[in-house]
Design an enzyme around this catalytic site. Structure first.
Site, mmCIF file in Angstrom:
data_model
loop_
_atom_site.group_PDB
_atom_site.id
_atom_site.type_symbol
_atom_site.label_atom_id
_atom_site.label_comp_id
_atom_site.label_asym_id
_atom_site.label_seq_id
_atom_site.Cartn_x
_atom_site.Cartn_y
_atom_site.Cartn_z
ATOM 1 N N LYS A 61 10.921 -92.810 -15.743
ATOM 2 C CA LYS A 61 11.892 -92.952 -16.845
ATOM 3 C C LYS A 61 11.386 -92.197 -18.084
ATOM 4 O O LYS A 61 10.195 -91.864 -18.174
ATOM 5 C CB LYS A 61 12.084 -94.430 -17.154
ATOM 6 C CG LYS A 61 10.820 -95.131 -17.643
ATOM 7 C CD LYS A 61 10.926 -96.636 -17.560
ATOM 8 C CE LYS A 61 9.672 -97.292 -18.097
ATOM 9 N NZ LYS A 61 9.617 -98.735 -17.782
ATOM 10 N N ARG A 160 13.195 -110.515 -20.394
ATOM 11 C CA ARG A 160 13.884 -109.294 -20.792
ATOM 12 C C ARG A 160 15.062 -109.150 -19.835
ATOM 13 O O ARG A 160 16.127 -109.650 -20.095
ATOM 14 C CB ARG A 160 12.900 -108.120 -20.729
ATOM 15 C CG ARG A 160 13.403 -106.864 -21.393
ATOM 16 C CD ARG A 160 12.347 -105.781 -21.417
ATOM 17 N NE ARG A 160 11.882 -105.388 -20.070
ATOM 18 C CZ ARG A 160 11.071 -104.368 -19.819
ATOM 19 N NH1 ARG A 160 10.609 -103.642 -20.809
ATOM 20 N NH2 ARG A 160 10.706 -104.076 -18.591
ATOM 21 N N TYR A 281 3.564 -85.418 -49.439
ATOM 22 C CA TYR A 281 4.584 -86.291 -50.041
ATOM 23 C C TYR A 281 3.963 -87.593 -50.510
ATOM 24 O O TYR A 281 3.118 -88.191 -49.826
ATOM 25 C CB TYR A 281 5.643 -86.645 -48.995
ATOM 26 C CG TYR A 281 6.613 -85.541 -48.678
ATOM 27 C CD1 TYR A 281 7.440 -85.010 -49.674
ATOM 28 C CD2 TYR A 281 6.729 -85.046 -47.385
ATOM 29 C CE1 TYR A 281 8.354 -84.004 -49.376
ATOM 30 C CE2 TYR A 281 7.643 -84.054 -47.073
ATOM 31 C CZ TYR A 281 8.452 -83.530 -48.068
ATOM 32 O OH TYR A 281 9.344 -82.556 -47.763
ATOM 33 N N MET A 336 7.893 -83.601 -41.567
ATOM 34 C CA MET A 336 8.705 -83.397 -40.372
ATOM 35 C C MET A 336 8.100 -82.339 -39.455
ATOM 36 O O MET A 336 8.052 -82.509 -38.236
ATOM 37 C CB MET A 336 10.125 -82.980 -40.762
ATOM 38 C CG MET A 336 11.044 -82.862 -39.553
ATOM 39 S SD MET A 336 12.677 -82.254 -39.950
ATOM 40 C CE MET A 336 13.338 -83.615 -40.890
HETATM 41 C C1 LIG Z 1 8.371 -99.101 -17.202
HETATM 42 C C2 LIG Z 1 8.276 -100.030 -16.082
HETATM 43 C C3 LIG Z 1 7.218 -99.942 -15.154
HETATM 44 C C4 LIG Z 1 6.039 -99.017 -15.354
HETATM 45 O O1 LIG Z 1 5.187 -99.575 -16.328
HETATM 46 P P1 LIG Z 1 3.773 -98.893 -16.720
HETATM 47 O O2 LIG Z 1 3.194 -99.876 -17.650
HETATM 48 O O3 LIG Z 1 4.122 -97.606 -17.376
HETATM 49 O O4 LIG Z 1 3.012 -98.709 -15.483
HETATM 50 C C5 LIG Z 1 7.250 -100.750 -14.042
HETATM 51 N N1 LIG Z 1 8.266 -101.644 -13.859
HETATM 52 C C6 LIG Z 1 9.281 -101.786 -14.740
HETATM 53 C C7 LIG Z 1 10.346 -102.795 -14.495
HETATM 54 C C8 LIG Z 1 9.312 -100.990 -15.887
HETATM 55 O O5 LIG Z 1 10.302 -101.138 -16.781
#
Ligand SMILES: *Cc1c(COP(=O)(O)O)cnc(C)c1O
Length: 394
Positions: A61, A160, A281, A336
């Site tokens: 992801k 979650r 800044y 930036m």
């Molecule tokens: C992002 C995610 C992972 C991977 O987690 P890492 O800490 O990057 O290894 C695994 N399972 C779920 C459900 C996630 O959202």
């Protein structure tokens, strides 16, 4: 036009991996981001070997944690990875374009509105609520779905996504009876990076009980830190993300993974700042001596996070970059497009305009950079931005 001879083609050999590049050309870019695909490959093989006979999936992801989902998918598929997790369908589409065979799970789950895309991509949803499960059931009953099963995500303490344990227990009988097409039972650890956190044991225990209700369905619990927490989290499949990309899955201990990401920024100029003058800044940094300041062409638009202080006048750990082999402190606010670095202690002849400073690498680890910026490696990687020249080194 002359007719081309039609010689039957031999099956193409698997393509040899080659170094590819992206982004603006190196002479124009403010920085160079190098992704070491051999290190990625080795990291995958290491975890895959560790969790045998379980399977090692890969989480890709967020553009594969900023490392480039196309190149990362190709590399991991070559390393033997056959299950990928994405957040959404767009990412799943990118993975599918690189691997025809792999199983792809979409973590954000199913909605009736996007059912057509699941069919087209042959992606599998991760089902995370009872409502979603009902929609999925309806979809499977009314479509000619042949993309394989879904994953059932049960919440064991993260709060979650996921069905509650009670909801999962209530549907277990039905799922086990009918050939329901649930291909994976999963949950997610909330505190795997803190080995002594009591929630780990509670989640592991809850998940073990759940598995007994779904006997025969493969199960998955561990993210990267889970893999390095305890072998009781391995189950049938692990789902590492950050460790593949070189992040330390066991904070506080030495990092067992190979570094994958290296980042360099271009020095645009070196200027003299008199004692008592300020930089940047808000004039937040004041020179305590006559100083030389290198201005580097990377700022918060490039993922150099602005929030954390860069002043060295307080107890906070300084934020550093490496110039000519020496660690130097950032000074003043990150802009930036730019940052300023105190190079007073680097010999004058060693720092020149157009030279590259190392922002990640040369022993300045991803996790160290993240800690100095008051965040985690995940956020550093996914913030990197699109303006670097990118090299995917094989
Ligand atoms: C992002 C995610 C992972 C991977 O987690 P890492 O800490 O990057 O290894 C695994 N399972 C779920 C459900 C996630 O959202």
């Amino acid at each position: 036009m002359a007719r081309q001879p039609t010689v039957p083609q031999a099956p193409a050999p698997p393509p040899e991996p080659v170094t590819t590049t992206g982004g603006p050309p190196p002479r124009e870019a403010g920085g160079i981001l190098t992704i070491d695909l051999s290190a990625l490959y080795a990291n995958y093989r290491m975890i895959a070997g560790r969790v045998l006979p379980g399977e090692c999936a890969a989480v890709v992801k967020g553009d594969a944690y900023g490392c480039g989902i196309d190149q990362v998918t190709e590399t991991l598929a070559r390393a033997g990875c056959s299950t990928f997790f994405t957040a959404n369908l767009d990412e799943a589409r990118r993975v599918r374009a690189k691997t025809r065979e792999a199983v792809i799970y979409v973590l954000n789950g199913f909605s009736s509105a996007s059912s057509q895309s699941f069919i087209e991509i042959a992606a599998r949803p991760v089902i995370s609520s009872s409502v979603e499960l009902a929609e999925w059931d309806n979809f499977v009953a009314t479509s000619h779905w042949s993309g394989g099963g879904a994953a059932l995500h049960v919440d064991t303490g993260m709060n979650r996504l996921g069905l509650t344990v009670e909801e999962a227990a209530a549907v277990a009988g039905r799922i086990m009876l009918a050939n329901h097409g649930v291909a994976l039972l999963m949950s997610h650890l909330a505190c795997a990076d803190q080995p002594n956190h009591p929630l780990n044991d509670r989640q592991i225990r809850q998940f073990r009980e759940l598995r007994s209700l779904f006997r025969g369905i493969p199960s998955s619990l561990a993210n990267s830190s889970g893999v390095f927490l305890d072998s009781s989290t391995y189950c049938d499949m692990v789902r590492p993300g950050i460790a593949l990309y070189g992040g330390n899955p066991s904070p506080g201990r030495s990092n067992p993974m190979k570094p994958v990401v290296e980042l360099q920024g271009r020095i645009l100029q070196v200027r003299h700042v008199e004692k008592g003058a300020t930089v940047g800044y808000g004039a937040t940094w004041t020179a305590k001596r006559d100083s030389r300041i290198a201005v580097i062409a990377a700022g918060y638009a490039d993922g150099i996070l602005r929030q954390a202080p860069t002043t060295d006048g307080n107890a906070q750990a300084p934020r550093e970059v490496i110039v000519a082999g020496k660690r130097c402190r950032m000074t003043g606010r990150i802009s930036m497009d730019l940052m300023a670095v105190d190079v007073t202690d680097v010999p004058v002849s060693a720092v020149r305009r157009d030279m590259m400073a190392t922002l990640i690498g040369e022993g300045l680890s991803l996790d160290e950079v993240a800690a100095q910026a008051g965040t985690i490696s995940y956020e550093v990687l996914t913030s990197l931005g699109q303006r670097y020249h990118r090299i995917w080194k094989v």
